[in-house]
Enzyme design. Structure first.
Site, mmCIF file in Angstrom:
data_model
loop_
_atom_site.group_PDB
_atom_site.id
_atom_site.type_symbol
_atom_site.label_atom_id
_atom_site.label_comp_id
_atom_site.label_asym_id
_atom_site.label_seq_id
_atom_site.Cartn_x
_atom_site.Cartn_y
_atom_site.Cartn_z
ATOM 1 N N HIS A 34 0.875 -1.169 0.021
ATOM 2 C CA HIS A 34 0.239 -0.109 -0.196
ATOM 3 C C HIS A 34 0.922 1.120 -0.060
ATOM 4 C CE1 HIS A 34 -3.162 2.744 1.031
ATOM 5 N NE2 HIS A 34 -2.365 3.232 2.123
ATOM 6 N N GLU B 128 -10.338 2.203 3.526
ATOM 7 C CA GLU B 128 -9.402 1.588 3.734
ATOM 8 C C GLU B 128 -9.379 0.081 4.539
ATOM 9 O OE1 GLU B 128 -6.303 4.513 5.593
ATOM 10 O OE2 GLU B 128 -5.875 4.963 3.537
ATOM 11 N N TYR C 204 -1.897 17.197 3.789
ATOM 12 C CA TYR C 204 -0.921 16.152 4.152
ATOM 13 C C TYR C 204 0.354 16.588 4.492
ATOM 14 C CZ TYR C 204 1.954 13.968 0.789
ATOM 15 O OH TYR C 204 2.966 13.716 -0.263
ATOM 16 N N LYS D 142 -9.119 12.290 7.512
ATOM 17 C CA LYS D 142 -9.177 11.034 8.145
ATOM 18 C C LYS D 142 -9.774 10.895 9.503
ATOM 19 C CE LYS D 142 -6.008 8.696 5.784
ATOM 20 N NZ LYS D 142 -5.939 7.444 5.056
HETATM 21 CA CA CA Z 1 -5.513 4.437 7.603
#
Ligand code: CA
Length: 432
Positions: A143, A208, A253, A262
């Site tokens: 990932h 996710e 970010y 998030k």
């Molecule tokens: Ca995550």
């Protein structure tokens, strides 16, 4: 590590626990907080057995149990499992053994416990414990590399990745249990060719596929947890969907990492499968000889021999107005670049104190193949290649009305298959 509670030949007097496809045979015995749906009953601890729940508050009053197992049951009788989780491994293990003995076929406790069962079909759940702090790791190198390529084509994997179990501190307040419905987040985004950012609903909403790791008993501030003792502090695991707003993420970010992309929703499955229940499904931790080997504080014989968990992870999507579940991907937690023990040890190596009920996210668990990716960002190569679902619809990112479902299970010759149940949550339109 294996004991009589794992014996594959064990069966239960709760006959639905004996079918080959159940997630909850007597070898599993996962914990949740539940009540009968549509009532004002107090939530209390429960253990899944077949299609039933053993009401632990009722079991504590049944007169069947004694000693440490009885104390553990009393600690499970409130609305949060933290008091039980805080009791530590000996209490978890005592209760597991007592439940295994009394739920077995032929157990004399059957008469007393029969009235302590509630059908899962009649139950609703809340978070199993108070999650005090939440930390999300980034342990899938597949990932990290795939996402790194999208965000930084020339420099996908930063040099610290293979040395440090990378993570960030998230927010616990927006974590909820399966069934969570949440509004599409709004925020600042900036298209690559735009000169200025704009404000509005997220256009690149993603899921996710992660494992959630629950800390049982914590550590004192200033007292790191050694890798040898790390798993003694891990009560168990759940399925975890860490919802993510990719367009908000891309703009916000740097330099401090994830923030509003998030913390608008993250969803856990109701059941915590204990570390002890997962004992038959361990796998070796192997680090490629070409990669840096973990530092000494992240190395132990036990971690090398069986630090990984072999947990198969399925992700599916149900679109609005359709009952059909469409497969998105299958992966496995065993591909993780860092183990659970390494996460716990690294988290505390500076003296940071973990507390009972803390949740550690594993990070998106993508497998080595493109089809095994645990997010749409990867499956659609950053939204450039739409995927076609079994029902004929296409997706680049998650649309309003979509429900994302994750399931997990462990299966191996010589052991009884156990499962995690599921985590499902649905995206609602943005607040107008
Ligand atoms: Ca995550």
């Amino acid at each position: 590590m294996l004991n009589q509670t794992h014996a594959p030949e064990l069966t239960s007097w709760v006959t639905s626990a004996n079918t080959t496809d159940t997630d909850f045979p007597i070898q599993n015995l996962p914990f949740a907080a539940f009540r009968r749906s549509g009532t004002n009953e107090a939530f209390r601890g429960g253990v899944a057995i077949g299609d039933q729940i053993l009401d632990l508050a009722a079991a504590a009053k049944s007169g069947v149990y004694t000693d440490l197992a009885q104390q553990a049951l009393e600690a499970c009788s409130g609305e949060d499992l933290n008091p039980f989780m805080d009791m530590g491994k000996q209490a978890w293990s005592s209760l597991r053994l007592a439940l295994s003995e009394t739920l077995r076929e032929g157990a004399t406790a059957q008469t007393a416990l029969q009235s302590c069962l509630v059908a899962q079909a009649d139950a609703e759940y809340k978070l199993p414990c108070q999650i005090r702090d939440y930390t999300d790791f980034y342990t899938s190198v597949h990932h990290a590399t795939a996402v790194g390529k999208l965000f930084r084509p020339d420099n996908p994997l930063l040099p610290n990745y293979k040395w440090v179990p990378i993570g960030y501190h998230g927010r616990a307040s927006s974590i909820d249990v399966s069934g969570q419905n949440f509004r599409r987040p709004c925020g600042q985004t900036k298209a690559p060719d735009a000169t200025e950012p704009s404000f509005g609903p997220c256009k690149r909403l993603d899921y996710e596929v992660e494992m959630g790791i629950y800390v049982g008993n914590g550590n004192e501030l200033g007292e790191p947890i050694s890798i040898e003792n790390a798993e003694d502090h891990v009560f168990g695991m759940c399925l975890f969907n860490d919802w993510s707003a990719r367009d908000i993420q891309a703009w916000e970010y740097q330099p401090l990492g994830p923030f509003l992309a998030k913390n608008f929703a993250s969803t856990v499955s109701p059941w915590i499968v204990t570390t002890e229940a997962l004992a038959p499904f361990r796998a070796a931790f192997e680090r490629d000889a070409a990669d840096p080997q973990p530092m000494e504080y992240l190395t132990s014989d036990a971690n090398s021999a069986n630090g990984q968990f072999d947990i198969s992870l399925d992700c599916l999507i149900k679109t609005e107005g359709s009952a059909e579940e469409n497969h998105l991907s299958t992966s496995n937690f065993k591909y993780s670049y860092w183990t659970v023990a390494q996460m716990v040890t690294h988290h505390t190596i500076n003296g940071c104190n973990l507390q009972s009920g803390d949740l550690l996210g594993s990070g998106t668990q993508s497998g080595p193949e493109h089809e095994e990716a645990g997010s749409l960002l990867e499956l659609t190569r950053g939204g450039k290649e739409a995927i076609t679902l079994a029902n004929g619809e296409t997706r680049t990112f998650v649309q309003d009305g979509d429900t994302i479902i994750m399931r997990g299970f462990c299966q191996r010759d010589g052991a009884r298959r156990i499962g995690f149940g599921e985590v499902a949550s649905t995206v609602l339109p943005a607040k107008s």
